[in-house]
Design an enzyme around this catalytic site. Structure first.
Site, PDB file in Angstrom:
ATOM      1  N   TYR B  98      37.984   1.872 -83.140  1.00  0.00           N
ATOM      2  CA  TYR B  98      39.417   1.752 -83.436  1.00  0.00           C
ATOM      3  C   TYR B  98      39.675   2.449 -84.759  1.00  0.00           C
ATOM      4  O   TYR B  98      38.896   2.306 -85.705  1.00  0.00           O
ATOM      5  CB  TYR B  98      39.796   0.265 -83.539  1.00  0.00           C
ATOM      6  CG  TYR B  98      41.185   0.015 -84.080  1.00  0.00           C
ATOM      7  CD1 TYR B  98      42.276  -0.012 -83.223  1.00  0.00           C
ATOM      8  CD2 TYR B  98      41.399  -0.199 -85.439  1.00  0.00           C
ATOM      9  CE1 TYR B  98      43.558  -0.243 -83.713  1.00  0.00           C
ATOM     10  CE2 TYR B  98      42.679  -0.430 -85.936  1.00  0.00           C
ATOM     11  CZ  TYR B  98      43.744  -0.448 -85.064  1.00  0.00           C
ATOM     12  OH  TYR B  98      45.016  -0.678 -85.537  1.00  0.00           O
ATOM     13  N   GLU B 186      47.719   5.541 -84.599  1.00  0.00           N
ATOM     14  CA  GLU B 186      46.603   4.712 -84.148  1.00  0.00           C
ATOM     15  C   GLU B 186      45.863   5.399 -83.006  1.00  0.00           C
ATOM     16  O   GLU B 186      46.492   5.942 -82.099  1.00  0.00           O
ATOM     17  CB  GLU B 186      47.172   3.373 -83.659  1.00  0.00           C
ATOM     18  CG  GLU B 186      46.140   2.332 -83.283  1.00  0.00           C
ATOM     19  CD  GLU B 186      46.807   1.038 -82.796  1.00  0.00           C
ATOM     20  OE1 GLU B 186      46.893   0.085 -83.585  1.00  0.00           O
ATOM     21  OE2 GLU B 186      47.247   0.989 -81.631  1.00  0.00           O
TER      22      GLU B 186
END
Lengths: 296, 375
Positions: B98, B186
């Site tokens: 992530y 993101e």
């Protein structure tokens, strides 16, 4: 005593000759604020609202030793205006514009920290010590809201300030200093940073915080209380208690992400350190009475 | 402004961040050609802005061209107002990470965040084991320094080639964050492939609304909104969100509108829509009321306490709107602030009485909506 400003604060107005600038500068002066100079590039030598206008903050500060700057410039020019005042040594700046680009909000905040300056805003109506001085666009003439008194108020929302402060006044109190830190996601100044000044101010008996969901400003207040940096009674009203998670209602700063920043969490934290949290605006008055009664 | 995945990946590709080979299709008829280009197996990914696409079945793997064609046909026929599907090569994954960048409000710095456990459960990881999220804050004037990247990827637990690849990608991601005026960027998941490269599996990017003047190429059309009315409200610059209740809110100011929303819920009412007509919109009562009426509410609840957004000007707007739109539901109006003393006189022709207490107004609106009280 109020905190941050009073009738002796020497205020310089950036963007004084604009429509909004001149309108609110006149109101600030009418309320008793000491306006020493204005700045609009290219208009040096003019007079506006009785104040001499200069081309640059440097020129104005050289002639008038201002201690505070009131910024009335459009959002995309705010960063430069704040930098200009910081460069001239001014350490209290209020900027009202709604719409400052996010990355510039962050640069303003970082510059304020680096220069040990207080930059209030954007997206706010400003700062007022009722009966003494005002920097911003605050409707001081509404008597049932802006009555002088002994309660310090800090807020993230303009519209809610009138609603909640009216309840403070209806309960028999008044305002020592009211600070609108603004509704932007990265405000120049944060609630907890003003608590030591309210703590030291012998004309402030208690502080009311008007907050909302999202961000961490209320959590920082709880921490200041827990660490003993603030010991006076504190009452808070927080909007957005029933807002659906992840939905942006209102201020860009007011959004819960990743399960953080909910009004429930903020309430639990504040109450765990002895602060009182009102569920409805009206309760702010009765909670203040209870808190101050208990103290005396 | 939240971008769709395919737009975020266009930004990534321009910034030098590897993305899977893909084709965007706007109808099921384009599926065969797209599959021909990206190869099999492939992913079909609905371009919608809501989160949790995987769980909602809006991202699926197709092993054959026939499977892909059936999937695409079902998506375009079944997903409400779907405008496009991304057909993407299925990457052979070794592990998932992530990676994100956002703004840290207290410090006024950007913050790079990473986690060695990427994938859909990142919120749970953040909530249960926050120590697994690695953070590095960045001064916007100085930018992201090489030593910061090196330390960040090392703390993420990466070594050797993966460390170099992800490090390079962090630099590119930061440049994209700054150049796009992003509030959030993101990559979740970030794939480390079996062949040892780092590839963006998904992409989220939202541009700060206050910075849109620098990103005029992005036009926020109908696909970006949940409903026609939300799109129409946005064109008028009016903050507006639809819910499934029967009390329409017309409030001035975000904080007050949120408070009225809370009070309605406390009193057992249900909101049909959130709407702000304060600030620069205080003269738009007619538009605001039309948006409210589209939800067929049982009552419209107006609450304001304005300064520059004058009560008397709003009252004039409301009066005119009632005369023109002839709403078939009652209106409860609580107007305070500048010019409030003139409101009753302005409301006289439409027979509306001004209330001055927010909670009284909310109780009255909830009572009307529940049928306990007549207007």
């Amino acid at each position: 005593m109020s905190i941050l400003i009073d009738q002796n604060t020497r205020v310089l107005v950036q963007g004084i000759t604009g429509k909004e600038g001149s309108f609110w500068t006149q109101h600030m002066a009418d309320m008793g604020t000491n306006i020493v100079a204005g700045v609009t590039p290219g208009k040096e030598g003019q007079l506006c609202c009785g104040a001499p206008v200069y081309h640059s903050v440097r020129n104005a500060v050289k002639a008038h030793k201002a201690d505070a700057a009131m910024v009335f410039v459009p959002p995309k020019f705010v960063l430069d205006a704040v930098m200009e005042s910081l460069d001239s040594g001014i350490r209290l700046i209020v900027t009202l514009a709604d719409g400052i680009p996010l990355h510039e909000q962050a640069k303003i905040r970082a510059a304020a920290l680096a220069s040990h300056a207080v930059v209030i805003g954007g997206n706010t109506s400003g700062l007022i010590a009722p009966g003494k001085a005002m920097m911003g666009s605050i409707p001081y003439w509404i008597e049932r809201v802006y009555k002088p008194g002994r309660i310090g108020i800090m807020t993230r929302s303009g519209s809610l300030t009138n609603e909640v402060t009216a309840m403070v006044v209806a309960a028999g109190f008044g305002v020592s200093t009211l600070i609108g830190v603004g509704g932007d996601p990265v405000p120049g100044a944060r609630f907890a940073e003003f608590l030591p000044a309210f703590e030291a101010d012998d004309e402030t008996d208690a502080v009311v915080i008007i907050g909302e969901l999202g961000g961490t400003m209320e959590e920082e207040v709880a921490e200041a209380i827990a660490s003993g940096r603030f010991t006076k009674p504190l009452v808070s009203f927080l909007s957005g208690r029933t807002a659906p998670p992840g939905t942006r209602m209102g201020h860009a700063g007011a959004i819960i992400t990743g399960g953080k920043g909910s009004v429930e969490d903020k309430t639990r934290l504040l109450e765990s350190v002895g602060a009182r949290v009102a569920r409805r605006p009206r309760e702010v008055g009765s909670l203040l009475k209870a808190a101050l009664g208990e103290r005396n | 402004m939240k971008l769709f995945e395919y737009q975020a990946k266009e930004v990534f590709a321009d910034a030098g961040i590897p993305v899977p080979k893909s084709v965007l299709i706007t109808g099921a008829g384009e599926t065969a050609a797209a599959v021909g280009f990206v190869g099999l197996p492939c992913m079909l990914k609905c371009q919608v802005l809501s989160g949790g696409r995987g769980k909602a079945g809006l991202v699926k793997l197709a092993k054959t061209q026939a499977e892909a064609e059936v999937l695409a046909a079902n998506y375009f026929a079944g997903v409400p107002s779907l405008h496009a599907v991304l057909v993407e090569e299925a990457v052979a994954i070794e592990r998932e990470l992530y990676l994100a960048l956002t703004m840290d409000a207290p410090s006024g710095r950007a913050v790079l965040m990473g986690c060695a456990e990427g994938g859909v459960e990142i919120e749970q990881v953040a909530a249960k084991t926050p120590e697994k999220i690695v953070r590095e804050t960045i001064d916007l004037d100085r930018g992201l320094q090489p030593f910061q990247i090196s330390d960040f990827v090392y703390r993420l637990g990466l070594r050797d080639d993966a460390l170099k690849q992800v490090g390079k990608l962090c630099g590119a991601l930061y440049r994209a964050f700054r150049s796009m005026d992003a509030e959030l960027i993101e990559i979740n998941p970030l794939f480390l492939t079996k062949s040892g490269t780092a590839v963006a599996g998904d992409g989220k990017l939202s541009i700060d609304d206050n910075s849109m003047f620098r990103h005029a190429a992005y036009e926020k059309g109908r696909p970006y909104y949940a409903s026609d009315m939300e799109f129409e409200a946005a064109k008028e610059g009016i903050p507006y969100i639809e819910f499934d209740g029967d009390i329409s809110l017309m409030c001035a100011g975000a904080g007050l509108a949120n408070t009225v929303y809370d009070l309605v819920n406390y009193e057992g009412g249900k909101v049909a829509n959130y709407l702000e007509f304060g600030g620069p919109n205080y003269m738009k009562a007619g538009t605001a009321m039309r948006l409210c009426l589209a939800n067929k509410p049982k009552v419209i609840l107006i609450v304001t306490f304005g300064t520059i957004a004058r009560a008397d000007v709003m009252a004039e707007g409301i009066t005119k709107a009632v005369q023109e739109l002839k709403p078939d539901c009652p209106i409860v109006a609580c107007l305070r602030g500048t010019g409030e003393e003139r409101v009753d006189e302005i409301f006289a022709p439409i027979g509306l009485k001004r209330l001055s207490d927010t909670e009284e107004a909310v109780r009255k609106a909830v009572a009307i909506a529940s049928g306990r009280e007549r207007a």
